[in-house]
Design an enzyme around this catalytic site. Structure first.
Site, PDB file in Angstrom:
ATOM      1  N   GLU A 171       0.837  -1.205   0.000  1.00 14.78           N
ATOM      2  CA  GLU A 171       0.000   0.000   0.000  1.00 14.78           C
ATOM      3  C   GLU A 171       0.870   1.252   0.000  1.00 14.78           C
ATOM      4  O   GLU A 171       1.818   1.364   0.769  1.00 14.78           O
ATOM      5  CB  GLU A 171      -0.894   0.030   1.248  1.00 14.78           C
ATOM      6  CG  GLU A 171      -1.893  -1.120   1.330  1.00 14.78           C
ATOM      7  CD  GLU A 171      -3.025  -1.006   0.311  1.00 14.78           C
ATOM      8  OE1 GLU A 171      -3.143   0.042  -0.357  1.00 14.78           O
ATOM      9  OE2 GLU A 171      -3.790  -1.972   0.188  1.00 14.78           O
ATOM     10  N   CYS A 216      -7.358  -1.617   8.757  1.00 14.17           N
ATOM     11  CA  CYS A 216      -6.003  -1.696   8.187  1.00 14.17           C
ATOM     12  C   CYS A 216      -5.443  -0.307   7.897  1.00 14.17           C
ATOM     13  O   CYS A 216      -4.315   0.013   8.284  1.00 14.17           O
ATOM     14  CB  CYS A 216      -6.002  -2.524   6.908  1.00 14.17           C
ATOM     15  SG  CYS A 216      -6.207  -4.285   7.227  1.00 14.17           S
ATOM     16  N   HIS A 229      -1.503  -5.616   1.845  1.00 12.07           N
ATOM     17  CA  HIS A 229      -2.763  -6.360   1.858  1.00 12.07           C
ATOM     18  C   HIS A 229      -2.583  -7.676   1.102  1.00 12.07           C
ATOM     19  O   HIS A 229      -1.857  -7.739   0.106  1.00 12.07           O
ATOM     20  CB  HIS A 229      -3.878  -5.539   1.199  1.00 12.07           C
ATOM     21  CG  HIS A 229      -4.718  -4.789   2.183  1.00 12.07           C
ATOM     22  ND1 HIS A 229      -4.933  -3.432   2.111  1.00 12.07           N
ATOM     23  CD2 HIS A 229      -5.427  -5.222   3.274  1.00 12.07           C
ATOM     24  CE1 HIS A 229      -5.723  -3.067   3.108  1.00 12.07           C
ATOM     25  NE2 HIS A 229      -6.038  -4.125   3.822  1.00 12.07           N
TER      26      HIS A 229
HETATM   27  N1  PCA Z   1      -8.231  -6.524   6.912  1.00 13.58           N
HETATM   28  C1  PCA Z   1      -9.093  -5.411   7.268  1.00 13.58           C
HETATM   29  C2  PCA Z   1      -8.937  -5.243   8.757  1.00 13.58           C
HETATM   30  C3  PCA Z   1      -8.267  -6.487   9.221  1.00 13.58           C
HETATM   31  C4  PCA Z   1      -7.788  -7.170   8.022  1.00 13.58           C
HETATM   32  O1  PCA Z   1      -7.092  -8.204   7.980  1.00 13.58           O
HETATM   33  C5  PCA Z   1      -8.854  -4.150   6.439  1.00 13.58           C
HETATM   34  O2  PCA Z   1      -8.447  -4.277   5.271  1.00 13.58           O
HETATM   35  O3  PCA Z   1      -9.062  -3.052   6.926  1.00 13.58           O
END
Ligand code: PCA
Length: 211
Positions: free
Chosen positions: A82, A145, A169
């Site tokens: 990200e 996140c 991610h």
């Molecule tokens: N993904 C979520 C919160 C926890 C996770 O593993 C997100 O993308 O915000």
């Protein structure tokens, strides 16, 4: 003498899922050594404020060279480093404690966004070179996140800690889509393991400059 450390964080399952691949990754890699760096894993609750507080609270003690945060982004087709963390909580679903902030700034006096201090383009190129699919993402969402990404970036700035911080991610793994008539994109867990290994090697090489 500081112990060279890389902290990795992942999350507990959320949104009705019983698995979060990032929890599994953190448990698998915690306690290992990557290119001379001790890997310390932390599993975070999917809860407004608490997730970020838990991760920031150990920074003072651990003084890591780098912090690599991982989260699941169901529906993505590959891992995505990200680029930006944005200053808003706008949860599409309630967190695991039932909170659902809508359009709330994460820090009223904070910048609109932070840029990752991990070079996401270079890292993505390094992953691709090893045959590991990856692409840069320009939105970590507005859920927990993004909140952790933003809060750790802010903590880092305010406290003047020079650690590299990146957020990655990951897609669903196969076990999360078993028996689905209309499955979302999924990957094999082994691919995520290979990605994290490559990320740690990459970061360890970069992180040496801070020791
Ligand atoms: N993904 C979520 C919160 C926890 C996770 O593993 C997100 O993308 O915000």
């Amino acid at each position: 003498m500081l112990t060279p450390r890389i902290v990795i964080s992942g999350f507990e399952p959320f949104g009705g899922d019983s698995i979060n691949p990032t929890e599994q990754l953190v448990k698998d890699f915690s306690g290992t050594v990557a290119a001379g760096f001790e890997v310390v894993g932390i599993v975070l609750p999917v809860v407004h404020r608490h997730a970020a507080e838990k991760l920031c609270s150990v920074m003072e003690d651990l003084r890591p060279t780098a912090v690599i945060s991982l989260g699941q982004a169901g529906g993505r087709t590959a891992v995505t480093p990200e680029k930006y963390a944005v200053n808003v909580a706008d949860y599409p679903i309630p967190d695991n404690a039932g909170n659902q902030p809508k359009g709330v700034p994460l820090a009223s006096d904070g910048p609109a966004a932070y840029v990752s201090t991990l070079s996401v383009h270079e890292l993505t190129a390094a992953l691709l070179e090893r045959g590991l699919p990856a692409f840069v993402s320009y939105s970590a969402g507005t859920y927990v996140c993004n909140e952790v990404f933003y809060a750790v970036s802010r903590f880092r700035e305010i406290h003047g800690f020079p650690f590299i911080h990146g957020f990655i991610h990951v897609p669903y793994i196969r076990e999360q889509q078993l028996g689905q008539v209309n499955p979302r994109p999924w990957v094999e867990y082994g691919y995520l393991r290979d990605v994290l290994s490559a990320v740690l090697t990459y970061v360890a090489r970069k992180g040496v400059v801070f020791l």
